[in-house]
Write an enzyme that holds these catalytic residues in place. Structure first.
Site, PDB file in Angstrom:
ATOM      1  N   SER A 156       3.979   1.342  -0.490  1.00 40.01           N
ATOM      2  CA  SER A 156       3.216   2.560  -0.237  1.00 40.01           C
ATOM      3  C   SER A 156       4.172   3.727  -0.110  1.00 40.01           C
ATOM      4  CB  SER A 156       2.414   2.403   1.061  1.00 40.01           C
ATOM      5  OG  SER A 156       2.029   3.638   1.594  1.00 40.01           O
ATOM      6  N   TYR A 182       4.193   0.907  10.254  1.00 42.80           N
ATOM      7  CA  TYR A 182       3.705   0.819   8.877  1.00 42.80           C
ATOM      8  C   TYR A 182       4.827   1.122   7.894  1.00 42.80           C
ATOM      9  CZ  TYR A 182       0.830   1.751   4.728  1.00 42.80           C
ATOM     10  OH  TYR A 182       0.284   1.733   3.459  1.00 42.80           O
TER      11      TYR A 182
END
Length: 324
Positions: A156, A182
């Site tokens: 990502s 994350y």
């Protein structure tokens, strides 16, 4: 090697366009998270191209409903947070005697509140990285037996939030931040592909990581609407603030399918992809600018990739490349 190759595709390319003219008849693929969002679009495209697709799911019944009517799709059970579940899936697949041509590790969670899974691991690092690390290593015999197998790790733009917290990857010190966690997990996805490619290339197995783009999927389920408004992602009426920057699931699936199948990537590996091309390196001043494409340098450092591999093997107890 981490620079564009002018693939002829772009951010609006769809899954069908990537696979046009590619016949996957007789090929076997596994797609984690393959029953929702980008994963579902990926499964559908692979099946339409003739592949037999195995979709491991934490909720097999829900997966069955989502995949109903798709040709040659097989559903199995998998909880990436549970290493026994990971081993069970791998054992069942290996017992079938099949080769594995494509492994797409697309499942993941984002910005989750602090949760401990497995052996006390932080959940985002565990689900997004460690579970897939263990699964890939356990499936290694089938990947090695395949004809030029490819492993694809979904990362990502969030990898640009930060690197690996080597001294405290599980936030045991109490300073948990869901976005830093994350970012660490998404950096881990890229480093995993870098080192797997280094280890597997001699066996004909190549690995890639990618950034699929911004898509409206269930990945935001841990975020309140008010938080997304504050981040500038959403308007107060619940509509997306910048719909022109968002991709459809079919567009979001395109880069992963290109990584898994394209002859343009023959002889290449260990690369981070974006908008159906190889991505360049982003400068330090642009790391937090979502409108600037590119990869953070810390995510492709080969020494860090090897270090993460060793750490992951120690944590999971699985390493297909361990030598006596």
């Amino acid at each position: 090697m981490q620079k564009k190759i002018d693939s002829g595709f772009g951010r609006n390319t769809t899954a069908a366009e990537v696979l046009a003219g590619i016949d996957l008849t007789g090929r076997v693929a596994i797609v984690t998270g393959g029953y929702s969002g980008i994963g579902l679009a990926t499964t559908r495209a692979l099946a339409d191209a003739g592949a037999h697709v195995v979709v491991p799911a934490r909720r097999p019944q829900l997966a069955g409903q989502a995949l109903a009517g798709l040709p040659d799709v097989e559903i199995d059970e998998l909880d990436l947070a549970d290493l026994n579940s990971v081993a069970g899936l791998a054992d069942r697949f290996l017992a079938s005697g099949r080769e594995l041509d494509i492994l797409i590790n697309a499942a993941g969670i984002m910005a989750a509140p602090l949760q401990r899974v497995g052996k006390g691991w932080e959940s985002q690092f565990a689900v997004n990285h460690l579970g897939h690390f263990a699964l890939t290593n356990r499936l290694w015999p089938a990947l090695r037996a395949g004809s030029g197998a490819r492993v694809v790790a979904f990362s990502s733009l969030g990898h640009r939030f930060g690197g690996i917290r080597w001294e405290d990857p599980h936030f045991d010190s109490g300073d948990y931040d869901k976005w830093i966690a994350y970012g660490q997990a998404k950096t881990a996805n890229v480093l995993f592909a870098v080192h797997l490619d280094a280890l597997g290339a001699s066996s004909g197995v190549r690995a890639f990581a990618l950034q699929p783009g911004t898509i409206d999927t269930g990945l935001v389920r841990h975020l309140e609407q008010s938080e997304m408004v504050a981040l500038g992602w959403m308007n107060s009426d619940g509509t997306w603030a910048h719909p022109e920057t968002m991709k459809t699931p079919e567009q979001g699936a395109a880069t992963g399918l290109w990584a898994a199948t394209s002859p343009q990537l023959d002889g290449r590996g260990g690369l981070y992809l974006e908008d159906v091309d190889v991505a360049g390196i982003v400068g330090p001043d642009d790391l937090l600018d979502a409108q600037v494409a590119g990869l953070a340098t810390w995510a492709v450092d080969p020494q860090d990739a090897a270090r993460l591999w060793d750490l992951s093997a120690e944590l999971t107890g699985v390493n297909a490349f361990e030598t006596d």
